[in-house]
Design a protein around this motif. Structure first.
Motif, mmCIF file in Angstrom:
data_model
loop_
_atom_site.group_PDB
_atom_site.id
_atom_site.type_symbol
_atom_site.label_atom_id
_atom_site.label_comp_id
_atom_site.label_asym_id
_atom_site.label_seq_id
_atom_site.Cartn_x
_atom_site.Cartn_y
_atom_site.Cartn_z
ATOM 1 N N ALA A 278 -43.142 -19.661 -43.940
ATOM 2 C CA ALA A 278 -44.003 -19.530 -44.876
ATOM 3 C C ALA A 278 -43.510 -18.374 -45.744
ATOM 4 N N ALA A 279 -43.383 -17.209 -44.957
ATOM 5 C CA ALA A 279 -42.857 -15.960 -45.976
ATOM 6 C C ALA A 279 -41.498 -16.050 -46.435
ATOM 7 N N LEU A 280 -40.765 -16.754 -45.742
ATOM 8 C CA LEU A 280 -39.137 -16.892 -46.375
ATOM 9 C C LEU A 280 -38.971 -17.891 -47.473
ATOM 10 N N THR A 281 -39.788 -18.984 -47.538
ATOM 11 C CA THR A 281 -39.770 -19.890 -48.581
ATOM 12 C C THR A 281 -40.365 -19.407 -49.871
ATOM 13 N N ALA A 282 -41.633 -18.403 -49.620
ATOM 14 C CA ALA A 282 -42.335 -17.959 -50.629
ATOM 15 C C ALA A 282 -41.341 -16.626 -51.336
ATOM 16 N N GLY A 283 -40.678 -16.043 -50.550
ATOM 17 C CA GLY A 283 -39.742 -14.934 -50.955
ATOM 18 C C GLY A 283 -38.481 -15.745 -51.669
ATOM 19 N N LEU A 284 -38.011 -16.626 -51.216
ATOM 20 C CA LEU A 284 -36.716 -17.397 -51.936
ATOM 21 C C LEU A 284 -37.250 -17.743 -53.483
ATOM 22 N N ALA A 285 -38.649 -18.473 -53.434
ATOM 23 C CA ALA A 285 -39.198 -18.945 -54.566
ATOM 24 C C ALA A 285 -39.438 -17.928 -55.579
ATOM 25 N N ASN A 286 -39.858 -16.598 -55.313
ATOM 26 C CA ASN A 286 -40.035 -15.813 -56.181
ATOM 27 C C ASN A 286 -39.102 -14.743 -56.470
ATOM 28 N N GLY A 287 -38.002 -14.843 -55.733
ATOM 29 C CA GLY A 287 -36.923 -14.000 -56.118
ATOM 30 C C GLY A 287 -36.869 -12.709 -55.105
ATOM 31 N N THR A 288 -37.767 -12.549 -54.278
ATOM 32 C CA THR A 288 -37.832 -11.389 -53.468
ATOM 33 C C THR A 288 -36.572 -11.279 -52.383
ATOM 34 N N LEU A 289 -36.075 -12.806 -52.195
ATOM 35 C CA LEU A 289 -35.065 -12.849 -51.150
ATOM 36 C C LEU A 289 -34.059 -13.703 -51.918
ATOM 37 N N ASN A 290 -32.484 -12.787 -51.708
ATOM 38 C CA ASN A 290 -31.670 -13.118 -52.423
ATOM 39 C C ASN A 290 -30.279 -13.059 -51.301
ATOM 40 N N PRO A 291 -30.208 -14.018 -50.491
ATOM 41 C CA PRO A 291 -29.114 -14.020 -49.520
ATOM 42 C C PRO A 291 -27.697 -13.737 -50.313
ATOM 43 N N VAL A 292 -26.879 -12.819 -49.501
ATOM 44 C CA VAL A 292 -25.565 -12.468 -49.953
ATOM 45 C C VAL A 292 -24.504 -13.392 -49.363
ATOM 46 N N ILE A 293 -23.694 -14.106 -49.747
ATOM 47 C CA ILE A 293 -22.800 -15.021 -49.327
ATOM 48 C C ILE A 293 -21.192 -14.186 -49.548
ATOM 49 N N GLY A 294 -20.833 -13.880 -48.251
ATOM 50 C CA GLY A 294 -19.457 -12.981 -48.116
ATOM 51 C C GLY A 294 -18.395 -13.817 -48.332
ATOM 52 N N ARG A 295 -18.263 -15.032 -47.677
ATOM 53 C CA ARG A 295 -17.148 -15.955 -47.584
ATOM 54 C C ARG A 295 -17.695 -17.231 -47.774
ATOM 55 N N GLU A 296 -16.960 -18.311 -48.607
ATOM 56 C CA GLU A 296 -17.419 -19.504 -48.284
ATOM 57 C C GLU A 296 -15.643 -20.160 -47.881
ATOM 58 N N MET A 297 -16.007 -21.295 -46.701
ATOM 59 C CA MET A 297 -14.811 -21.816 -46.156
ATOM 60 C C MET A 297 -14.953 -23.119 -46.047
ATOM 61 N N PRO A 298 -13.874 -23.968 -46.362
ATOM 62 C CA PRO A 298 -14.173 -25.463 -46.018
ATOM 63 C C PRO A 298 -14.516 -25.653 -44.517
ATOM 64 N N LEU A 299 -15.327 -26.916 -44.271
ATOM 65 C CA LEU A 299 -15.636 -27.205 -43.154
ATOM 66 C C LEU A 299 -14.364 -27.102 -41.962
ATOM 67 N N ALA A 300 -13.387 -27.752 -42.438
ATOM 68 C CA ALA A 300 -11.938 -27.752 -41.445
ATOM 69 C C ALA A 300 -11.726 -26.546 -40.988
ATOM 70 N N ASP A 301 -12.118 -25.150 -41.524
ATOM 71 C CA ASP A 301 -11.706 -23.987 -41.366
ATOM 72 C C ASP A 301 -12.656 -23.111 -40.417
ATOM 73 N N ALA A 302 -13.492 -24.172 -39.827
ATOM 74 C CA ALA A 302 -14.561 -23.713 -38.933
ATOM 75 C C ALA A 302 -14.177 -22.614 -37.857
ATOM 76 N N ALA A 303 -12.916 -22.914 -37.080
ATOM 77 C CA ALA A 303 -12.329 -22.117 -36.027
ATOM 78 C C ALA A 303 -11.929 -20.728 -36.780
ATOM 79 N N ARG A 304 -11.257 -20.558 -38.080
ATOM 80 C CA ARG A 304 -11.101 -19.348 -38.735
ATOM 81 C C ARG A 304 -12.468 -18.516 -39.021
ATOM 82 N N ALA A 305 -13.704 -19.388 -39.139
ATOM 83 C CA ALA A 305 -14.799 -18.632 -39.592
ATOM 84 C C ALA A 305 -15.486 -18.031 -38.372
ATOM 85 N N HIS A 306 -15.163 -18.866 -37.148
ATOM 86 C CA HIS A 306 -15.729 -18.127 -35.948
ATOM 87 C C HIS A 306 -14.923 -16.901 -35.743
ATOM 88 N N GLU A 307 -13.680 -16.803 -35.969
ATOM 89 C CA GLU A 307 -12.809 -15.855 -35.755
ATOM 90 C C GLU A 307 -13.254 -14.527 -36.841
#
Length: 322
Positions: A278-307
């Motif tokens: 309830a808190a997290l969805t409200a924070g996402l909606a009102n702009g309080t919460l803004n997750p930072v994405i450090g890296r985006e990788m293709p699904l096939a690179d899951a092993a590299r992501a784990h490393e």
């Protein structure tokens, strides 16, 4: 569907992308989500290696966090319809490192239009962990001071944002100038480089020698003994991450009436989850919460992501694009 499948525990390379994995079967109480992005967490690595206390039944598809659109709902499900943008906040029935995942409705939450699918995939474990640590375990209150010890990763940034929004004074630590800049941008009042030999002196100066009320600790095996010396009277350490044994001086806790609080999301009750999201969805909606994405990788690179996620110095969340 395409899915990452683990058929044996071990190193990341044991994970394989299978192009013809069976689609999950939708039961009357299920929601089927078309996954657009899947979040990668350290717990995924521990489980896949076979070292975690909870071992999935082989073969299995990893992943707790994900975001996408509702594709189908079971006959008994109310409140969701095909096409709804959602994120997954709790264990799915089939793993999110795949094109589709089935989930109980209680673990599916509306993803506001302002948030990307990648950001939705960064919510489940990191932000729920941060909320649980700060407010359900450490009982952090407005006006208190919190040290987020390791603030640049997914849980760290989540902790900074949530504490700042609740009215706490936030001290965030990190190991790079780029990371500290992001931590400050997301709500930290004070930032310190925990690679500097005198960084604990900076923390004490920032509290006028009183110490901090709450510490959210990402690496207890390194920092817990030191953490106890940074606490104010009645202070609490919420242990979020640990990778080995540590020796502490218990007198430091005794003299402060301090508490060391462990936690895992596997112990969260259904009522606790309702509060958290309830808190997290409200924070996402009102702009309080803004997750930072450090890296985006293709699904096939899951092993590299784990490393990559096990390398120190994390900056934001690692996400697999599905």
């Amino acid at each position: 569907m395409k899915a990452i499948v683990v058929r044996e525990f071990g190193k990341p390379e044991t994970m394989k992308l299978e192009p013809d994995a069976p689609d999950p079967k939708v039961r009357p109480g299920d929601v089927l989500v078309r996954i657009r992005a899947a979040g990668v967490n350290p717990v995924d690595v521990y489980m896949q290696s076979g070292t975690y206390p909870r071992k999935p039944v082989l073969p299995y598809t990893p992943g707790f966090d994900g975001a996408g659109e509702v594709e189908k709902v079971g006959a008994d499900v109310k409140g969701f319809a095909p096409g709804d943008r959602v994120y997954i906040g709790g264990p799915s029935g089939s793993g999110t490192y795949a094109e589709r995942a089935i989930c109980p409705p209680a673990h599916v939450h509306v993803l506001p239009a302002r948030a990307s699918f990648a950001q939705g995939a960064a919510i489940g474990v990191p932000y729920a962990t941060a909320y649980r640590a700060l407010f359900q375990r450490a009982a952090a209150r407005p006006g208190e001071t919190v040290l987020v010890h390791g603030a640049t990763g997914g849980v760290g940034i989540a902790s900074v944002e949530l504490a700042h929004a609740r009215g706490l004074r936030v001290i965030g630590s990190g190991g790079t100038e780029a990371g500290l800049a992001i931590v400050r941008e997301h709500g930290a009042d004070v930032v310190v480089n925990h690679r500097a030999p005198d960084y604990t002196d900076e923390i004490m100066r920032a509290t006028n020698g009183r110490g901090v009320n709450v510490i959210v600790e990402m690496a207890a095996h390194v920092n817990l003994d030191r953490d106890l010396t940074l606490l104010a009277r009645g202070g609490r350490v919420a242990v979020v991450g640990n990778r080995g044994r540590v020796e502490i001086d218990a007198r430091q806790a005794m003299g402060r009436d301090a508490a060391i609080l462990g936690m895992t999301l596997f112990n969260v009750s259904d009522d606790d989850l309702v509060e958290i999201h309830a808190a997290l969805t409200a924070g996402l909606a009102n702009g309080t919460l803004n997750p930072v994405i450090g890296r985006e990788m293709p699904l096939a690179d899951a092993a590299r992501a784990h490393e990559a996620i096990m390398v120190p110095g994390a900056l934001g969340k690692i996400v697999l694009n599905v």
